[in-house]
Motif scaffolding. Structure first.
Motif, PDB file in Angstrom:
ATOM      1  N   ALA A   1     -15.202  -8.537  -3.462  1.00  0.00           N
ATOM      2  CA  ALA A   1     -14.023  -9.235  -2.934  1.00  0.00           C
ATOM      3  C   ALA A   1     -12.836  -9.100  -3.888  1.00  0.00           C
ATOM      4  O   ALA A   1     -11.689  -8.956  -3.449  1.00  0.00           O
ATOM      5  N   LEU A   2     -13.112  -9.146  -5.202  1.00  0.00           N
ATOM      6  CA  LEU A   2     -12.030  -8.986  -6.180  1.00  0.00           C
ATOM      7  C   LEU A   2     -11.398  -7.606  -6.085  1.00  0.00           C
ATOM      8  O   LEU A   2     -10.179  -7.458  -6.189  1.00  0.00           O
ATOM      9  N   ILE A   3     -12.223  -6.576  -5.892  1.00  0.00           N
ATOM     10  CA  ILE A   3     -11.681  -5.224  -5.726  1.00  0.00           C
ATOM     11  C   ILE A   3     -10.783  -5.170  -4.492  1.00  0.00           C
ATOM     12  O   ILE A   3      -9.687  -4.594  -4.523  1.00  0.00           O
ATOM     13  N   ALA A   4     -11.240  -5.788  -3.403  1.00  0.00           N
ATOM     14  CA  ALA A   4     -10.442  -5.800  -2.176  1.00  0.00           C
ATOM     15  C   ALA A   4      -9.118  -6.540  -2.386  1.00  0.00           C
ATOM     16  O   ALA A   4      -8.075  -6.120  -1.877  1.00  0.00           O
ATOM     17  N   VAL A   5      -9.159  -7.639  -3.152  1.00  0.00           N
ATOM     18  CA  VAL A   5      -7.920  -8.359  -3.467  1.00  0.00           C
ATOM     19  C   VAL A   5      -6.961  -7.446  -4.232  1.00  0.00           C
ATOM     20  O   VAL A   5      -5.765  -7.373  -3.917  1.00  0.00           O
ATOM     21  N   GLY A   6      -7.478  -6.737  -5.240  1.00  0.00           N
ATOM     22  CA  GLY A   6      -6.640  -5.832  -6.017  1.00  0.00           C
ATOM     23  C   GLY A   6      -6.062  -4.713  -5.174  1.00  0.00           C
ATOM     24  O   GLY A   6      -4.879  -4.374  -5.290  1.00  0.00           O
ATOM     25  N   VAL A   7      -6.878  -4.128  -4.309  1.00  0.00           N
ATOM     26  CA  VAL A   7      -6.401  -3.053  -3.430  1.00  0.00           C
ATOM     27  C   VAL A   7      -5.319  -3.588  -2.490  1.00  0.00           C
ATOM     28  O   VAL A   7      -4.277  -2.940  -2.283  1.00  0.00           O
ATOM     29  N   GLY A   8      -5.552  -4.771  -1.918  1.00  0.00           N
ATOM     30  CA  GLY A   8      -4.562  -5.366  -1.020  1.00  0.00           C
ATOM     31  C   GLY A   8      -3.235  -5.594  -1.715  1.00  0.00           C
ATOM     32  O   GLY A   8      -2.166  -5.270  -1.172  1.00  0.00           O
ATOM     33  N   GLN A   9      -3.290  -6.129  -2.935  1.00  0.00           N
ATOM     34  CA  GLN A   9      -2.051  -6.330  -3.706  1.00  0.00           C
ATOM     35  C   GLN A   9      -1.341  -5.008  -3.965  1.00  0.00           C
ATOM     36  O   GLN A   9      -0.123  -4.902  -3.830  1.00  0.00           O
ATOM     37  N   GLY A  10      -2.112  -3.990  -4.358  1.00  0.00           N
ATOM     38  CA  GLY A  10      -1.518  -2.693  -4.664  1.00  0.00           C
ATOM     39  C   GLY A  10      -0.857  -2.045  -3.469  1.00  0.00           C
ATOM     40  O   GLY A  10       0.152  -1.339  -3.601  1.00  0.00           O
ATOM     41  N   LEU A  11      -1.412  -2.282  -2.279  1.00  0.00           N
ATOM     42  CA  LEU A  11      -0.843  -1.707  -1.061  1.00  0.00           C
ATOM     43  C   LEU A  11       0.409  -2.446  -0.603  1.00  0.00           C
ATOM     44  O   LEU A  11       1.161  -1.947   0.239  1.00  0.00           O
ATOM     45  N   ILE A  12       0.627  -3.654  -1.143  1.00  0.00           N
ATOM     46  CA  ILE A  12       1.808  -4.433  -0.752  1.00  0.00           C
ATOM     47  C   ILE A  12       2.925  -4.343  -1.789  1.00  0.00           C
ATOM     48  O   ILE A  12       4.071  -4.024  -1.474  1.00  0.00           O
ATOM     49  N   MET A  13       2.600  -4.618  -3.047  1.00  0.00           N
ATOM     50  CA  MET A  13       3.632  -4.929  -4.039  1.00  0.00           C
ATOM     51  C   MET A  13       4.627  -3.791  -4.265  1.00  0.00           C
ATOM     52  O   MET A  13       5.836  -3.952  -4.048  1.00  0.00           O
ATOM     53  N   THR A  14       4.151  -2.638  -4.713  1.00  0.00           N
ATOM     54  CA  THR A  14       5.082  -1.539  -5.008  1.00  0.00           C
ATOM     55  C   THR A  14       5.809  -1.053  -3.768  1.00  0.00           C
ATOM     56  O   THR A  14       7.046  -0.905  -3.784  1.00  0.00           O
ATOM     57  N   PRO A  15       5.116  -0.796  -2.639  1.00  0.00           N
ATOM     58  CA  PRO A  15       5.845  -0.374  -1.433  1.00  0.00           C
ATOM     59  C   PRO A  15       6.843  -1.411  -0.944  1.00  0.00           C
ATOM     60  O   PRO A  15       7.904  -1.061  -0.426  1.00  0.00           O
ATOM     61  N   LEU A  16       6.499  -2.699  -1.100  1.00  0.00           N
ATOM     62  CA  LEU A  16       7.412  -3.741  -0.650  1.00  0.00           C
ATOM     63  C   LEU A  16       8.711  -3.721  -1.447  1.00  0.00           C
ATOM     64  O   LEU A  16       9.804  -3.856  -0.879  1.00  0.00           O
ATOM     65  N   LEU A  17       8.604  -3.538  -2.759  1.00  0.00           N
ATOM     66  CA  LEU A  17       9.810  -3.475  -3.593  1.00  0.00           C
ATOM     67  C   LEU A  17      10.699  -2.314  -3.161  1.00  0.00           C
ATOM     68  O   LEU A  17      11.922  -2.454  -3.044  1.00  0.00           O
ATOM     69  N   ASN A  18      10.086  -1.153  -2.930  1.00  0.00           N
ATOM     70  CA  ASN A  18      10.858   0.010  -2.483  1.00  0.00           C
ATOM     71  C   ASN A  18      11.492  -0.243  -1.118  1.00  0.00           C
ATOM     72  O   ASN A  18      12.638   0.154  -0.865  1.00  0.00           O
ATOM     73  N   LEU A  19      10.748  -0.895  -0.228  1.00  0.00           N
ATOM     74  CA  LEU A  19      11.262  -1.190   1.107  1.00  0.00           C
ATOM     75  C   LEU A  19      12.465  -2.122   1.038  1.00  0.00           C
ATOM     76  O   LEU A  19      13.503  -1.870   1.660  1.00  0.00           O
ATOM     77  N   VAL A  20      12.346  -3.191   0.253  1.00  0.00           N
ATOM     78  CA  VAL A  20      13.419  -4.175   0.168  1.00  0.00           C
ATOM     79  C   VAL A  20      14.670  -3.560  -0.443  1.00  0.00           C
ATOM     80  O   VAL A  20      15.788  -3.773   0.042  1.00  0.00           O
ATOM     81  N   LEU A  21      14.495  -2.777  -1.502  1.00  0.00           N
ATOM     82  CA  LEU A  21      15.662  -2.151  -2.141  1.00  0.00           C
ATOM     83  C   LEU A  21      16.300  -1.114  -1.222  1.00  0.00           C
ATOM     84  O   LEU A  21      17.492  -0.805  -1.350  1.00  0.00           O
TER      85      LEU A  21
END
Length: 480
Positions: free
Chosen positions: A376-396
């Motif tokens: 579950a921890l790995i899945a949490v990390g993967v989920g965060q990774g799929l959101i955080m960096t792309p989201l920053l690029n999207l917002v900017l």
């Protein structure tokens, strides 16, 4: 590597050696964001720190870091990025020494705030120096190395930090996680001459009144959330948020006046009037509010509740960090193929994995075996990774290129504000569940129940993130 045309490169400067010094600074700053989470139980035991003081030790660094980030970048533009790098690193090193020598929890909170302020002077110079001194493929390689370094720092904060605590080097206990910064910082200051000096040919004016207003407003907003529950919500903790809103409204007015007067504001409020950007900023606030708060809950559950040593707890969490780094590296290609749908999918995975983690802890209770949480921890990390960096690029990407610098500063500030806010909110839930639990229950059972209560905020935030992302995909571009 190229030098700023207004400041020719110093003879003998080694470009990639200068980059290595910048990467070292970035590593130390992110390491210190993560390592404190592993040390929370040790800090509680060693200093007799209250839950509120522990929250301040985490959130104080993040709030100070976020509040001065934009101003730190502009100081570098004005006075020279290498000069501000040296000042910031020297201040960070001195503050780290104060943290390591702290005689009590109150002193450590103050030292952590100073450390965050110094980090805010230092960190923008890392990005800016790479941006102005590297071109083309070299620039992509340099930023790729920076991203990898920051990811490794997050992992090292858990594993290396746990090892430092467990090894108890020189009998220093938790103090070693701060004192280790001192020789590293002194080396970085001495090696900073390898970084070419640069400054902006047209630096923006400094807005000290604006910085003070926003810092005071955010502090007045967060302090009651952290300290109020500890003191059973006294009167000041109820009226202080109202004062905070007044101060932040005054900040908005002051920023608008600067803009209409032809001066450079910290934040162009017209940015927040763009619907897509404003929605994106809310998403950034929410996703980062689930990061440090998650580390807080996990460290308390595994160490204070289940009795793991810091190294074991950090090692169990490390796969989540590995999943985050791997997903962050893969996310740009996936988003290029699938668009925003890829980020929505990542947010759903993130919410589902948090829900699974909560369910595992709730069902197992005092019988929980921490190793069972790894998938579950790995899945949490993967989920965060799929959101955080792309989201920053999207917002900017929602703003014009002319506003990209200011928008980036706003996003960076909101990241740190979100992290501090999450610690405050989750701390209220965790503390309430721990205090209201069955006194006869096993310690592990009480902390498991508190973990479930605290993480309920993260689950709600993750579900809201998914809903807002779906809304964002349906928001016409013209509305932004």
């Amino acid at each position: 590597m190229r030098s700023n045309p207004s400041l020719p490169r110093t003879a003998g400067t080694a470009p990639w050696l200068g980059l290595s010094v910048l990467l070292l600074a970035g590593f130390v700053i992110i390491f210190d964001l993560f390592v404190v989470n592993v040390a929370i139980p040790s800090l509680q035991a060693g200093l007799g720190a209250s839950f509120a003081q522990i929250s301040f030790i985490i959130a104080g660094y993040e709030l100070a870091f976020g509040a001065l980030l934009i101003t730190g970048g502009r100081l570098g533009d004005l006075f020279g990025r290498r000069r501000l790098f040296i000042i910031g690193m020297a201040g960070f090193t001195a503050a780290s020494a104060l943290c390591g020598l702290a005689p009590d929890a109150g002193f450590l909170v103050c030292a952590r705030v100073l450390q965050g302020l110094a980090a805010a002077l230092l960190f923008p110079q890392v990005y800016a120096s790479i941006r102005v001194n590297f071109d083309g493929d070299d620039s992509r390689r340099a930023f790729g190395l920076l991203g990898m370094t920051l990811g490794l720092a997050a992992i090292a904060g858990q594993v290396l930090g746990g090892w430092l605590l467990q090894s108890d080097l020189f009998g220093q206990g938790w103090r070693s996680i701060f004192l280790i910064n001192v020789p590293i910082g002194l080396f970085a200051v001495a090696a900073a001459r390898c970084i070419p000096e640069s400054r902006s040919p047209q630096p923006a004016q400094l807005d000290w009144p604006g910085m003070i207003l926003v810092s005071v407003g955010l502090t007045l907003l967060l302090v009651p959330l952290i300290e109020g529950p500890e003191q059973h919500w006294p009167a000041w903790s109820l009226w202080m948020p109202a004062v905070a809103l007044v101060v932040l409204a005054r900040f908005r007015q002051q920023q608008e006046r600067r803009r209409t007067a032809g001066l450079s504001p910290l934040v162009d409020m017209r940015l927040l009037g763009q619907r897509r950007f404003a929605l994106g900023i809310l998403l950034v606030l929410l996703i980062y509010s689930t990061s440090s708060s998650f580390f807080l809950c996990f460290a308390l559950l595994t160490q204070s509740g289940l009795g793991l040593d810091p190294f074991s707890a950090g090692s169990i969490f490390a796969p989540a960090s590995v999943g985050f780094v791997a997903a962050s590296l893969a996310a740009p290609r996936w988003v290029a193929r699938q668009g925003v749908t890829a980020i929505v999918t990542g947010s759903l995975l993130y919410a589902a994995s948090i829900g699974l983690l909560i369910a595992q802890v709730h069902v197992a209770g005092a019988e929980l075996q921490p190793i069972q949480l790894v998938p579950a921890l790995i899945a949490v990390g993967v989920g965060q990774g799929l959101i955080m960096t792309p989201l920053l690029n999207l917002v900017l990407g929602f703003v014009d290129k002319a506003q990209a610098g200011m928008a980036s500063g706003v996003v960076s500030t909101v990241q740190q504000l979100g992290a501090a806010l999450g610690v405050a909110v989750v701390g209220i839930l965790f503390r309430a569940a721990l205090a209201g639990g069955d006194g006869a229950a096993a310690n592990a059972a009480r902390y498991a129940a508190a973990f479930v209560a605290g993480m309920s905020y993260n689950l709600a935030a993750a579900l809201l993130i998914s809903a807002l992302l779906l809304m964002l995909t349906r928001t016409p571009r013209a509305a932004g």
